[in-house]
Design a protein around this motif. Structure first.
Motif, short mmCIF file in Angstrom:
data_model
loop_
_atom_site.label_atom_id
_atom_site.label_comp_id
_atom_site.label_asym_id
_atom_site.label_seq_id
_atom_site.Cartn_x
_atom_site.Cartn_y
_atom_site.Cartn_z
N SER A 55 0.82 -1.24 0.09
CA SER A 55 -0.11 -0.01 0.01
C SER A 55 0.78 1.26 0.11
CB SER A 55 -0.83 0.17 1.34
OG SER A 55 -1.89 -1.09 1.26
N TYR A 102 -3.36 7.24 10.06
CA TYR A 102 -4.06 8.11 9.01
C TYR A 102 -5.51 7.38 8.57
CZ TYR A 102 -5.02 10.62 4.86
OH TYR A 102 -5.71 11.45 3.87
N ASP A 103 -5.40 6.22 8.44
CA ASP A 103 -6.77 5.66 8.06
C ASP A 103 -7.78 5.81 9.06
OD1 ASP A 103 -5.97 4.96 5.47
OD2 ASP A 103 -5.70 2.78 5.79
N MET A 150 -10.68 3.64 0.57
CA MET A 150 -10.64 4.74 1.57
C MET A 150 -10.88 5.94 1.06
SD MET A 150 -10.24 5.01 4.84
CE MET A 150 -9.89 6.18 5.71
N GLU A 151 -10.73 6.21 -0.18
CA GLU A 151 -10.84 7.65 -0.72
C GLU A 151 -12.31 7.94 -0.98
OE1 GLU A 151 -10.52 4.78 -4.14
OE2 GLU A 151 -9.26 4.99 -2.21
N THR A 172 -8.73 9.35 9.50
CA THR A 172 -9.61 9.76 8.49
C THR A 172 -11.09 9.39 8.49
OG1 THR A 172 -7.69 9.94 6.97
CG2 THR A 172 -9.75 9.95 5.87
N MET A 196 -14.35 -1.59 6.84
CA MET A 196 -13.27 -0.85 7.18
C MET A 196 -12.73 -0.82 8.76
SD MET A 196 -13.56 2.90 4.89
CE MET A 196 -12.35 3.57 5.82
N SER A 212 -4.22 4.13 0.59
CA SER A 212 -4.51 3.57 1.78
C SER A 212 -4.46 2.25 1.91
CB SER A 212 -5.96 3.97 1.93
OG SER A 212 -6.55 3.34 2.82
N SER A 213 -4.27 1.88 2.97
CA SER A 213 -4.18 0.15 3.16
C SER A 213 -5.47 -0.51 2.96
CB SER A 213 -3.69 -0.09 4.54
OG SER A 213 -4.62 0.27 5.77
N LEU A 227 -9.30 -2.09 10.20
CA LEU A 227 -8.65 -1.25 10.87
C LEU A 227 -8.26 -1.79 12.45
CD1 LEU A 227 -10.12 2.29 10.29
CD2 LEU A 227 -7.67 1.35 9.70
#
Length: 238
Positions: free
Chosen positions: A13, A209-210, A24-25, A213, A34, A19-20, A38
């Motif tokens: 990734s 970050y994920d 995610m975008e 976000t 998700m 994103s992993s 996570l």
């Protein structure tokens, strides 16, 4: 040192610059999937890190701390969304809508419901319950950005060896390793410590970050709802 199969997925990734978690975008990505991914990543990454030098170890310890804090906040967020299912679902479905589309969605949701079941009072209750989580998340966003700069500096100081070990030429080896876990014991190629530490830093940064976000998306939608209500109030007054 993190388990190689865990690192492989994250490094892929990172190298791809994304994103992993697929999608995610997109604001409307499957939140349940998700959250599950996570939470699993929080557990798998753990708190171990590869010792290299004072400077790199300091960055690794800081990133472990950020990961643990973000995972804790994300755990609180998951508990909150499970208690406010209607609001969480509404925010997830409507996170990428314009003001006009959001207004239509609110009216459709509220149609035929008693006042206590309408979306506005539920969002307000959700916001009040989530304020502490959102504040911690904003602080963590700053910490994640600051640490990203530190990771970039470490990468610049070790650019050649990182390029050799983590470059696209080695991507095939990582994928092969992930699919042949049974052959790893005693056979896997020794990774240069600074590269291992760098991969761990990137993996933790990406995870934080994920998670950050996903929480921020809900916060932004709630703020959009609040601003929309203010605009509607001003229109009524005028």
């Amino acid at each position: 040192m993190l388990k190689k199969t865990v690192m492989a997925g994250f490094v892929v990734s990172v190298l791809a610059g994304c994103s992993s978690i697929p999608g995610m975008e997109s604001a409307t990505v499957d939140r349940a999937e998700m959250s599950k991914s996570l939470t699993q990543n929080c557990t798998e990454l753990g708190s171990d890190y590869t010792a290299v030098s004072y400077a790199v170890d300091k960055a690794s310890k800081m990133m472990v701390s950020i990961q643990e804090r973000q995972c804790s906040v994300f755990g609180d967020y998951r508990t909150l969304t499970s208690k406010h299912g209607d609001v969480a679902g509404f925010l997830a479905v409507n996170a990428d809508k314009s003001d006009e589309e959001l207004l239509v969605a609110m009216n459709e949701f509220d149609e035929g419901k008693p006042e206590s079941k309408k979306i506005r009072p539920q969002v307000e209750a959700y916001k009040n319950a989530s304020d502490a989580i959102f504040k911690k998340n904003v602080k963590l966003a700053t910490d994640i950005a600051t640490q990203a700069a530190e990771i970039a500096f470490i990468a610049s100081q070790n650019a050649v060896v990182i390029a050799q070990e983590s470059g696209m030429a080695g991507l095939g080896n990582l994928l092969a390793a992930a699919s042949n876990e049974s052959k790893e014991e005693g056979e896997e190629k020794e990774t240069v410590p600074v590269v291992e530490a760098y991969n761990e830093l990137e993996a933790r940064s990406l995870l934080a970050y994920d998670a950050n976000t996903l929480i921020s998306i809900d916060k932004n939608t709630i703020e959009q709802l609040e601003n929309l209500d203010k605009v509607l109030e001003e229109k009524v007054k005028s």
